[in-house]
Design a protein around this motif. Structure first.
Motif, PDB file in Angstrom:
ATOM      1  N   GLU A 173       4.224   8.502  -3.624  1.00 46.19           N
ATOM      2  CA  GLU A 173       4.889   7.664  -4.619  1.00 46.19           C
ATOM      3  C   GLU A 173       5.585   6.465  -3.992  1.00 46.19           C
ATOM      4  O   GLU A 173       6.030   5.564  -4.709  1.00 46.19           O
ATOM      5  N   ILE A 174       5.718   6.431  -2.673  1.00 49.56           N
ATOM      6  CA  ILE A 174       6.422   5.313  -2.039  1.00 49.56           C
ATOM      7  C   ILE A 174       5.444   4.515  -1.186  1.00 49.56           C
ATOM      8  O   ILE A 174       4.397   5.015  -0.770  1.00 49.56           O
ATOM      9  N   ALA A 175       5.809   3.267  -0.968  1.00 52.13           N
ATOM     10  CA  ALA A 175       4.987   2.394  -0.128  1.00 52.13           C
ATOM     11  C   ALA A 175       5.266   2.685   1.337  1.00 52.13           C
ATOM     12  O   ALA A 175       6.361   3.120   1.713  1.00 52.13           O
ATOM     13  N   ALA A 176       4.265   2.423   2.168  1.00 55.92           N
ATOM     14  CA  ALA A 176       4.423   2.665   3.597  1.00 55.92           C
ATOM     15  C   ALA A 176       5.576   1.853   4.175  1.00 55.92           C
ATOM     16  O   ALA A 176       6.312   2.316   5.043  1.00 55.92           O
ATOM     17  N   ALA A 177       5.752   0.622   3.656  1.00 54.52           N
ATOM     18  CA  ALA A 177       6.817  -0.232   4.181  1.00 54.52           C
ATOM     19  C   ALA A 177       8.201   0.319   3.851  1.00 54.52           C
ATOM     20  O   ALA A 177       9.167   0.073   4.590  1.00 54.52           O
ATOM     21  N   ASP A 178       8.329   1.073   2.754  1.00 50.76           N
ATOM     22  CA  ASP A 178       9.635   1.611   2.366  1.00 50.76           C
ATOM     23  C   ASP A 178      10.040   2.814   3.208  1.00 50.76           C
ATOM     24  O   ASP A 178      11.219   3.162   3.260  1.00 50.76           O
ATOM     25  N   LEU A 179       9.060   3.457   3.857  1.00 53.23           N
ATOM     26  CA  LEU A 179       9.376   4.654   4.609  1.00 53.23           C
ATOM     27  C   LEU A 179      10.305   4.347   5.785  1.00 53.23           C
ATOM     28  O   LEU A 179      11.145   5.175   6.147  1.00 53.23           O
ATOM     29  N   SER A 180      10.190   3.174   6.379  1.00 49.96           N
ATOM     30  CA  SER A 180      11.070   2.826   7.499  1.00 49.96           C
ATOM     31  C   SER A 180      12.521   2.741   7.045  1.00 49.96           C
ATOM     32  O   SER A 180      13.436   3.165   7.768  1.00 49.96           O
ATOM     33  N   HIS A 181      12.763   2.214   5.846  1.00 54.26           N
ATOM     34  CA  HIS A 181      14.129   2.153   5.324  1.00 54.26           C
ATOM     35  C   HIS A 181      14.678   3.549   5.044  1.00 54.26           C
ATOM     36  O   HIS A 181      15.857   3.831   5.300  1.00 54.26           O
ATOM     37  N   PRO A 199       0.832  -1.214   0.000  1.00 52.47           N
ATOM     38  CA  PRO A 199       0.000   0.000   0.000  1.00 52.47           C
ATOM     39  C   PRO A 199       0.860   1.255   0.000  1.00 52.47           C
ATOM     40  O   PRO A 199       1.901   1.324   0.652  1.00 52.47           O
ATOM     41  N   LYS A 200       0.402   2.242  -0.765  1.00 56.34           N
ATOM     42  CA  LYS A 200       1.102   3.525  -0.805  1.00 56.34           C
ATOM     43  C   LYS A 200       0.660   4.397   0.360  1.00 56.34           C
ATOM     44  O   LYS A 200      -0.384   4.184   0.976  1.00 56.34           O
ATOM     45  N   LEU A 201       1.479   5.385   0.656  1.00 52.31           N
ATOM     46  CA  LEU A 201       1.122   6.334   1.703  1.00 52.31           C
ATOM     47  C   LEU A 201      -0.038   7.206   1.231  1.00 52.31           C
ATOM     48  O   LEU A 201      -0.083   7.603   0.068  1.00 52.31           O
ATOM     49  N   PRO A 202      -0.983   7.521   2.113  1.00 49.28           N
ATOM     50  CA  PRO A 202      -2.094   8.382   1.706  1.00 49.28           C
ATOM     51  C   PRO A 202      -1.617   9.811   1.452  1.00 49.28           C
ATOM     52  O   PRO A 202      -0.646  10.277   2.042  1.00 49.28           O
ATOM     53  N   ASP A 203      -2.319  10.500   0.580  1.00 47.27           N
ATOM     54  CA  ASP A 203      -1.971  11.881   0.245  1.00 47.27           C
ATOM     55  C   ASP A 203      -2.456  12.808   1.355  1.00 47.27           C
ATOM     56  O   ASP A 203      -3.593  12.697   1.822  1.00 47.27           O
ATOM     57  N   LEU A 204      -1.586  13.734   1.789  1.00 47.97           N
ATOM     58  CA  LEU A 204      -1.939  14.679   2.837  1.00 47.97           C
ATOM     59  C   LEU A 204      -2.624  15.901   2.242  1.00 47.97           C
ATOM     60  O   LEU A 204      -2.377  16.267   1.081  1.00 47.97           O
ATOM     61  N   ARG A 205      -3.474  16.524   3.012  1.00 44.66           N
ATOM     62  CA  ARG A 205      -4.150  17.742   2.568  1.00 44.66           C
ATOM     63  C   ARG A 205      -3.136  18.856   2.371  1.00 44.66           C
ATOM     64  O   ARG A 205      -2.243  19.053   3.194  1.00 44.66           O
ATOM     65  N   GLN A 206      -3.292  19.610   1.287  1.00 46.71           N
ATOM     66  CA  GLN A 206      -2.285  20.584   0.892  1.00 46.71           C
ATOM     67  C   GLN A 206      -2.277  21.835   1.763  1.00 46.71           C
ATOM     68  O   GLN A 206      -1.260  22.526   1.835  1.00 46.71           O
ATOM     69  N   GLU A 207      -3.407  22.150   2.434  1.00 44.69           N
ATOM     70  CA  GLU A 207      -3.457  23.397   3.192  1.00 44.69           C
ATOM     71  C   GLU A 207      -2.853  23.273   4.591  1.00 44.69           C
ATOM     72  O   GLU A 207      -2.776  24.262   5.335  1.00 44.69           O
ATOM     73  N   LEU A 208      -2.415  22.082   4.976  1.00 43.67           N
ATOM     74  CA  LEU A 208      -1.821  21.896   6.298  1.00 43.67           C
ATOM     75  C   LEU A 208      -0.469  22.605   6.388  1.00 43.67           C
ATOM     76  O   LEU A 208       0.263  22.692   5.402  1.00 43.67           O
ATOM     77  N   ARG A 209      -0.155  23.117   7.584  1.00 44.37           N
ATOM     78  CA  ARG A 209       1.150  23.728   7.831  1.00 44.37           C
ATOM     79  C   ARG A 209       1.793  23.064   9.033  1.00 44.37           C
ATOM     80  O   ARG A 209       1.097  22.576   9.924  1.00 44.37           O
ATOM     81  N   ILE A 210       3.110  23.066   9.055  1.00 44.70           N
ATOM     82  CA  ILE A 210       3.856  22.533  10.194  1.00 44.70           C
ATOM     83  C   ILE A 210       4.813  23.609  10.676  1.00 44.70           C
ATOM     84  O   ILE A 210       5.580  24.170   9.890  1.00 44.70           O
ATOM     85  N   GLU A 211       4.756  23.906  11.975  1.00 50.50           N
ATOM     86  CA  GLU A 211       5.644  24.890  12.569  1.00 50.50           C
ATOM     87  C   GLU A 211       6.251  24.317  13.845  1.00 50.50           C
ATOM     88  O   GLU A 211       5.676  23.417  14.457  1.00 50.50           O
ATOM     89  N   ARG A 212       7.371  24.849  14.199  1.00 48.79           N
ATOM     90  CA  ARG A 212       8.049  24.371  15.404  1.00 48.79           C
ATOM     91  C   ARG A 212       7.254  24.776  16.647  1.00 48.79           C
ATOM     92  O   ARG A 212       6.791  25.912  16.759  1.00 48.79           O
TER      93      ARG A 212
END
Length: 242
Positions: A61-69, A10-23
């Motif tokens: 574009e990547i599978a969830a299992a590949d993210l750990s690597h 399974p591929k990673l789900p697409d995140l909503r584009q309007e989200l922001r991340i701040e420290r």
């Protein structure tokens, strides 16, 4: 019967584009934290540094299992497949993905059902605390904030302190007269005067919260009255101060 081709991971789900991340604020011990800012739901979710690094390498574009690597290769962080699955569920449960991780529309109905409370819990929650928005102050704040800039200067601070000290000085010279004025509060006229003054001062206080938040770039979606155990209190929504 020959087995069919193996299903692709399974591929990673697409995140909503309007989200922001701040420290975010530093955690006890100096650990780094981050905030996911959801402007649509007006919510703020705190995550740790590992979750932030996961999101920094997130791709449909990547599978969830590949993210750990990728995490171990780029950051030296060991994240198991179960950890990633739990994080995907966390994102989906908070409606941060465009579609549910499992692709089922029923997921949204299940999340909504989990957010509902029984009648008893609803009554307890709304008896203890509920809000009634009265104003959407954003347009007003944009207009008045530039005019109120002098209130944030050192000169104004010194002026207010001087007025306060002068008031205390003059009251001290007529202390007995000052004490006698408290008797007026035990009449209907005195109670109404006190109530009107309290509403005026509290309104100015909440407006100060709103103006200061807007001055620093925060969004103020509402102002109104909240009830704490049925006692009315004015409020300003400055959640964006996160």
């Amino acid at each position: 019967m020959q087995p069919g081709p193996a299903a692709p991971p399974p591929k990673l789900p697409d995140l909503r584009q309007e989200l922001r991340i701040e420290r975010g604020a530093a955690e006890p011990g100096g650990a780094v934290s981050w905030l996911i800012i959801d402007p649509v739901q007006h919510r703020y979710l705190q995550i740790d540094d590992t979750a932030y690094q996961l999101l920094s390498r997130w791709s449909v574009e990547i599978a969830a299992a590949d993210l750990s690597h990728i995490m171990e290769r780029d950051f030296g962080i060991v994240v198991s497949h179960d950890d990633i699955a739990q994080f995907v569920k966390f994102l989906a449960d908070h409606n941060l993905t465009i579609e549910p991780a499992d692709g089922r529309w029923q997921h949204f109905s299940e999340v909504s059902d989990r957010a509902r409370h029984g009648w008893f819990m609803w009554l307890v929650h709304n008896y203890l605390y509920f809000k009634i928005p009265l104003l959407r102050p954003e347009p007003m704040l944009r207009r008045i904030v530039p005019w109120l800039e002098p209130l944030y200067t050192r000169t104004f601070t010194i002026l207010i302190a001087a007025i306060g000290l002068a008031g205390l000085y003059f009251v001290s010279r007529q202390w007995s007269v000052f004490l006698s004025t408290f008797q007026n509060f035990f009449s209907w006229d005195g109670a109404l005067t006190y109530g009107a003054a309290l509403i005026l001062v509290k309104s100015a206080h909440e407006l100060g919260h709103a103006v200061t938040a807007a001055r620093y770039g925060c969004r103020v979606p509402s102002m109104g009255v909240c009830f704490l155990v049925m006692f009315p209190v004015l409020y300003t929504d400055v959640t964006d101060a996160w």
